[in-house]
Design a protein around this motif. Structure first.
Motif, PDB file in Angstrom:
ATOM      1  N   THR A  20      25.137 -54.067 -13.921  1.00  0.00           N
ATOM      2  CA  THR A  20      25.908 -53.317 -13.870  1.00  0.00           C
ATOM      3  C   THR A  20      27.632 -53.885 -14.718  1.00  0.00           C
ATOM      4  O   THR A  20      27.701 -54.965 -13.856  1.00  0.00           O
ATOM      5  CB  THR A  20      26.246 -52.406 -13.047  1.00  0.00           C
ATOM      6  OG1 THR A  20      27.003 -52.967 -11.474  1.00  0.00           O
ATOM      7  CG2 THR A  20      24.827 -51.328 -12.324  1.00  0.00           C
ATOM      8  N   CYS A  54      30.029 -43.331 -11.536  1.00  0.00           N
ATOM      9  CA  CYS A  54      29.014 -43.672 -10.425  1.00  0.00           C
ATOM     10  C   CYS A  54      29.820 -43.079  -9.163  1.00  0.00           C
ATOM     11  O   CYS A  54      28.556 -43.768  -8.264  1.00  0.00           O
ATOM     12  CB  CYS A  54      27.780 -44.524 -11.108  1.00  0.00           C
ATOM     13  SG  CYS A  54      27.371 -44.311 -12.586  1.00  0.00           S
ATOM     14  N   TRP A  56      31.011 -46.040  -7.431  1.00  0.00           N
ATOM     15  CA  TRP A  56      30.425 -46.783  -7.159  1.00  0.00           C
ATOM     16  C   TRP A  56      31.978 -47.845  -5.389  1.00  0.00           C
ATOM     17  O   TRP A  56      31.823 -48.303  -4.858  1.00  0.00           O
ATOM     18  CB  TRP A  56      30.349 -48.662  -7.986  1.00  0.00           C
ATOM     19  CG  TRP A  56      29.011 -47.902  -8.503  1.00  0.00           C
ATOM     20  CD1 TRP A  56      28.155 -47.254  -8.365  1.00  0.00           C
ATOM     21  CD2 TRP A  56      28.207 -48.923  -8.412  1.00  0.00           C
ATOM     22  NE1 TRP A  56      26.339 -47.205  -8.437  1.00  0.00           N
ATOM     23  CE2 TRP A  56      26.642 -48.524  -8.394  1.00  0.00           C
ATOM     24  CE3 TRP A  56      27.680 -50.663  -7.997  1.00  0.00           C
ATOM     25  CZ2 TRP A  56      25.458 -49.942  -9.002  1.00  0.00           C
ATOM     26  CZ3 TRP A  56      27.381 -51.058  -8.528  1.00  0.00           C
ATOM     27  CH2 TRP A  56      25.202 -50.993  -8.487  1.00  0.00           C
ATOM     28  N   ASN A  62      24.832 -46.628  -1.075  1.00  0.00           N
ATOM     29  CA  ASN A  62      23.552 -45.346  -1.765  1.00  0.00           C
ATOM     30  C   ASN A  62      23.027 -46.394  -2.385  1.00  0.00           C
ATOM     31  O   ASN A  62      22.148 -46.528  -2.863  1.00  0.00           O
ATOM     32  CB  ASN A  62      24.581 -44.093  -2.042  1.00  0.00           C
ATOM     33  CG  ASN A  62      25.199 -43.475  -0.687  1.00  0.00           C
ATOM     34  OD1 ASN A  62      25.526 -44.233   0.130  1.00  0.00           O
ATOM     35  ND2 ASN A  62      25.892 -42.437  -1.275  1.00  0.00           N
ATOM     36  N   ASP A  63      23.415 -47.224  -3.683  1.00  0.00           N
ATOM     37  CA  ASP A  63      22.488 -47.414  -4.945  1.00  0.00           C
ATOM     38  C   ASP A  63      22.214 -48.567  -4.347  1.00  0.00           C
ATOM     39  O   ASP A  63      21.124 -48.728  -5.354  1.00  0.00           O
ATOM     40  CB  ASP A  63      23.720 -47.905  -6.264  1.00  0.00           C
ATOM     41  CG  ASP A  63      23.593 -45.705  -7.054  1.00  0.00           C
ATOM     42  OD1 ASP A  63      22.604 -45.410  -7.010  1.00  0.00           O
ATOM     43  OD2 ASP A  63      24.689 -46.080  -7.684  1.00  0.00           O
ATOM     44  N   ARG A  66      18.984 -47.961  -3.065  1.00  0.00           N
ATOM     45  CA  ARG A  66      18.616 -48.011  -4.733  1.00  0.00           C
ATOM     46  C   ARG A  66      17.265 -48.686  -4.372  1.00  0.00           C
ATOM     47  O   ARG A  66      16.142 -49.023  -4.947  1.00  0.00           O
ATOM     48  CB  ARG A  66      18.738 -46.965  -5.034  1.00  0.00           C
ATOM     49  CG  ARG A  66      18.578 -45.098  -4.181  1.00  0.00           C
ATOM     50  CD  ARG A  66      19.317 -44.427  -5.890  1.00  0.00           C
ATOM     51  NE  ARG A  66      19.964 -43.089  -5.340  1.00  0.00           N
ATOM     52  CZ  ARG A  66      20.936 -42.788  -4.637  1.00  0.00           C
ATOM     53  NH1 ARG A  66      21.840 -43.812  -5.089  1.00  0.00           N
ATOM     54  NH2 ARG A  66      21.521 -41.543  -4.362  1.00  0.00           N
ATOM     55  N   LEU A 389      20.837 -49.738 -13.818  1.00  0.00           N
ATOM     56  CA  LEU A 389      20.393 -49.121 -12.878  1.00  0.00           C
ATOM     57  C   LEU A 389      20.340 -47.444 -12.729  1.00  0.00           C
ATOM     58  O   LEU A 389      19.210 -46.970 -13.042  1.00  0.00           O
ATOM     59  CB  LEU A 389      20.985 -50.130 -11.038  1.00  0.00           C
ATOM     60  CG  LEU A 389      20.304 -49.216 -10.482  1.00  0.00           C
ATOM     61  CD1 LEU A 389      18.971 -49.585  -9.476  1.00  0.00           C
ATOM     62  CD2 LEU A 389      21.077 -48.841  -9.197  1.00  0.00           C
ATOM     63  N   VAL A 390      20.911 -46.876 -13.549  1.00  0.00           N
ATOM     64  CA  VAL A 390      21.579 -45.989 -13.270  1.00  0.00           C
ATOM     65  C   VAL A 390      22.687 -45.775 -14.936  1.00  0.00           C
ATOM     66  O   VAL A 390      23.237 -46.481 -15.463  1.00  0.00           O
ATOM     67  CB  VAL A 390      22.589 -45.428 -12.468  1.00  0.00           C
ATOM     68  CG1 VAL A 390      21.963 -45.250 -10.920  1.00  0.00           C
ATOM     69  CG2 VAL A 390      24.054 -46.258 -11.866  1.00  0.00           C
ATOM     70  N   ASN A 392      25.332 -44.387 -17.108  1.00  0.00           N
ATOM     71  CA  ASN A 392      27.077 -44.840 -16.490  1.00  0.00           C
ATOM     72  C   ASN A 392      28.209 -44.135 -18.043  1.00  0.00           C
ATOM     73  O   ASN A 392      27.110 -44.109 -18.987  1.00  0.00           O
ATOM     74  CB  ASN A 392      26.925 -46.119 -15.511  1.00  0.00           C
ATOM     75  CG  ASN A 392      26.514 -47.368 -17.015  1.00  0.00           C
ATOM     76  OD1 ASN A 392      26.673 -47.898 -18.031  1.00  0.00           O
ATOM     77  ND2 ASN A 392      25.426 -48.516 -16.105  1.00  0.00           N
ATOM     78  N   VAL A 410      22.041 -40.281 -13.670  1.00  0.00           N
ATOM     79  CA  VAL A 410      23.216 -39.172 -12.447  1.00  0.00           C
ATOM     80  C   VAL A 410      23.311 -37.868 -13.420  1.00  0.00           C
ATOM     81  O   VAL A 410      23.555 -37.971 -14.401  1.00  0.00           O
ATOM     82  CB  VAL A 410      24.127 -40.173 -13.293  1.00  0.00           C
ATOM     83  CG1 VAL A 410      25.232 -40.275 -12.481  1.00  0.00           C
ATOM     84  CG2 VAL A 410      23.446 -42.113 -12.663  1.00  0.00           C
ATOM     85  N   GLN A 415      26.825 -36.049  -8.946  1.00  0.00           N
ATOM     86  CA  GLN A 415      26.140 -37.611  -8.759  1.00  0.00           C
ATOM     87  C   GLN A 415      24.930 -37.750  -8.181  1.00  0.00           C
ATOM     88  O   GLN A 415      24.749 -38.899  -7.409  1.00  0.00           O
ATOM     89  CB  GLN A 415      27.715 -38.260  -7.405  1.00  0.00           C
ATOM     90  CG  GLN A 415      28.527 -38.922  -8.108  1.00  0.00           C
ATOM     91  CD  GLN A 415      29.354 -39.680  -9.347  1.00  0.00           C
ATOM     92  OE1 GLN A 415      27.852 -40.651  -8.934  1.00  0.00           O
ATOM     93  NE2 GLN A 415      29.746 -39.512 -10.253  1.00  0.00           N
ATOM     94  N   ARG A 417      21.225 -38.953  -8.194  1.00  0.00           N
ATOM     95  CA  ARG A 417      20.291 -39.844  -8.494  1.00  0.00           C
ATOM     96  C   ARG A 417      18.768 -39.069  -9.678  1.00  0.00           C
ATOM     97  O   ARG A 417      18.529 -38.215  -8.508  1.00  0.00           O
ATOM     98  CB  ARG A 417      20.243 -40.980  -8.176  1.00  0.00           C
ATOM     99  CG  ARG A 417      20.923 -42.459  -8.063  1.00  0.00           C
ATOM    100  CD  ARG A 417      22.287 -41.365  -8.784  1.00  0.00           C
ATOM    101  NE  ARG A 417      23.577 -42.850  -8.471  1.00  0.00           N
ATOM    102  CZ  ARG A 417      24.865 -42.409  -8.830  1.00  0.00           C
ATOM    103  NH1 ARG A 417      25.276 -41.744  -8.814  1.00  0.00           N
ATOM    104  NH2 ARG A 417      25.800 -43.506  -8.148  1.00  0.00           N
TER     105      ARG A 417
END
Ligand code: IFM
Length: 459
Positions: A20, A54, A56, A62-63, A66, A389-390, A392, A410, A415, A417
């Motif tokens: 990321t 996201c 962060w 939280n991610d 995951r 990962l997500v 973005n 996302v 927000q 997932r």
């Protein structure tokens, strides 16, 4: 590494991760050149702003949970320079503490951090002073690097100085798509040289502060192909593009000097052997060709001509818009092209914009298969970081739905997932440390004949 009729196992200490970057995930990085461009309009898809991204900065953890649940043991994240050094004379200890928390959070979950120090965003105060065109930019970078590495060095071994220097130079200085919005090859050269100097100086500082640090950079590698095999000018252009975009910068930071066609040789002070490892960001293949008529016109000075164009060949899988062709073997080829440096390699990014996750499972399997071939042939590849990962903020593409890269989707309103099949597949790959015939049958049977041609799926 082992490879049977129905299973491929990567080395036991292989890093399985995702990548990321700060501005793309943190949210409200309001003090950098990208934020300024987003607010000014005209750069990003539908004039969007990265906004909360996201989230962060407030809840990356939280991610991280995951990632851990998905079996990942590595993550590449970046530090936002504009948060750490908001003005020339101020350092934010609070920002450094937040990064400390994040990195400790990764360790606590068994995830090894790789930290990128510069991933496309400059503090506004530097952008206002001409950014990478300014001859002082390498010094500014080194002061920032010193601060970050002193604060976080006890937690990080793998340091990545700069992400995709030549992408930044191309987009920001040659084709005017990104800040600083220039279209000037002299400025592009100046910026590229300063980025190489910044890397070299940062390398020495990091090693001075943490002698056993491993310092490298993430190099975007493109597979270039002549559009028309029969046309010598297309071959020539392919070679020039390959050299300028893929190899020139690497020469600068391995040999300490850089030759630029038509411009001569430039020395990078203390630039020799300033890579302990090299990261490859691999996404696509482009075909290039020359408009013959325009080449002829170019002989008459003063008549501007668009000479180069990009193409894709009918029948080949391609990404959205100008993304180019999806070509898994290109990962193997790109690793092969940098094997000569004799240093450990990482795939620091690899991924696909694919909102509906139609092609990503096959993409992952085919690319990991090519990666396994590279390792089997002795290429020293130590890890794979999937981008991303997500979903973005994708730079000039903003939140354009066509440019969603996450293993997890996302919903940017809530927000939330959203699980994707490819995320489940990558989980199985990370947990098992490789690929199996049965897995391929479930996720992307079309890849089976290529990866396990002798497996009928029952073994
Ligand atoms: O999102 C980018 C990333 O910042 C750098 N490499 C390519 C990715 C996808 O375009």
């Amino acid at each position: 590494m082992s490879h049977t009729k129905s299973e491929i196992h990567f080395p036991p200490d292989f890093r399985w991760g995702t990548a990321t970057s700060s501005h793309q995930v943190e949210g409200y990085n309001t003090n950098n050149d990208w934020w300024a461009a987003e607010q000014a309009g005209g750069t990003v898809f539908e004039n969007q702003s990265s906004g909360r991204a996201c989230d962060w900065w407030l809840r990356a953890e939280n991610d991280f949970d995951r990632m851990a649940e998905m079996g990942q043991n590595a993550h590449r994240l970046s530090i936002e320079w504009s948060r750490v050094q908001p003005t020339p004379d101020t350092w934010s200890e609070a920002a450094l503490l937040r990064y400390r928390d994040m990195i400790e959070g990764l360790h606590a979950r068994g995830i090894e951090p790789m930290v990128t120090l510069y991933h496309f965003t400059l503090p506004k105060w530097i952008a206002e002073r001409g950014g990478w065109e300014n001859k002082h930019s390498p010094e500014w970078f080194v002061a920032y690097v010193r601060k970050v590495v002193t604060a976080l060095g006890d937690l990080v071994t793998l340091w990545c100085t700069i992400n995709e220097p030549m992408v930044l130079v191309g987009q920001g200085y040659a084709v005017d798509i990104w800040p600083p919005g220039e279209r000037d090859l002299n400025l592009a050269l100046k910026a590229a040289l300063n980025l190489a100097r910044a890397h070299a100086a940062a390398y020495h500082i990091i090693r001075e502060i943490i002698p056993d640090a491993q310092v490298g950079l993430a190099k975007h590698m493109v597979v270039w192909k002549p559009h028309r095999d029969w046309l010598p000018t297309d071959h020539l252009i392919t070679k020039v593009f390959d050299y300028v975009t893929n190899h020139a910068f690497l020469r600068a930071v391995t040999r300490g000097q850089i030759w630029i066609p038509g411009r001569g040789t430039f020395v990078i002070d203390n630039g020799k052997n300033t890579l302990d490892w090299l990261g490859i960001n691999y996404y696509q293949r482009y075909r290039v060709g020359a408009k013959i008529f325009n080449i002829l016109r170019n002989f008459f000075p003063g008549i501007p001509a668009e000479v180069i164009y990009q193409a894709t060949r009918r029948g080949n899988q391609k990404g959205p818009g100008p993304w180019g062709e999806i070509h898994a073997r290109g990962l193997y080829e790109s690793l092969g092209a940098v094997e000569k440096y004799g240093i450990p390699l990482y795939v620091t990014e690899n991924g696909l914009p694919d909102e509906y996750d139609h092609y990503r499972p096959r993409f992952i399997l085919m690319h990991l298969y090519q990666l396994s071939r590279a390792i089997e042939q002795g290429m020293p590849v130590r890890g794979y970081y999937h981008w991303s990962l997500v979903d973005n903020f994708e730079w000039d593409k903003g939140y354009n739905p066509q440019f969603r890269f996450g293993l997890l989707g996302v919903d940017f309103e809530t927000q939330e997932r959203i699980p994707r099949k490819s995320g489940q597949l990558y989980t199985e790959i990370c947990q098992q440390g490789g690929l199996t015939c049965e897995m391929i049958q479930r996720y992307a049977p079309l890849a089976l004949p290529v990866i396990f041609p002798h497996c009928d799926g029952l073994t």
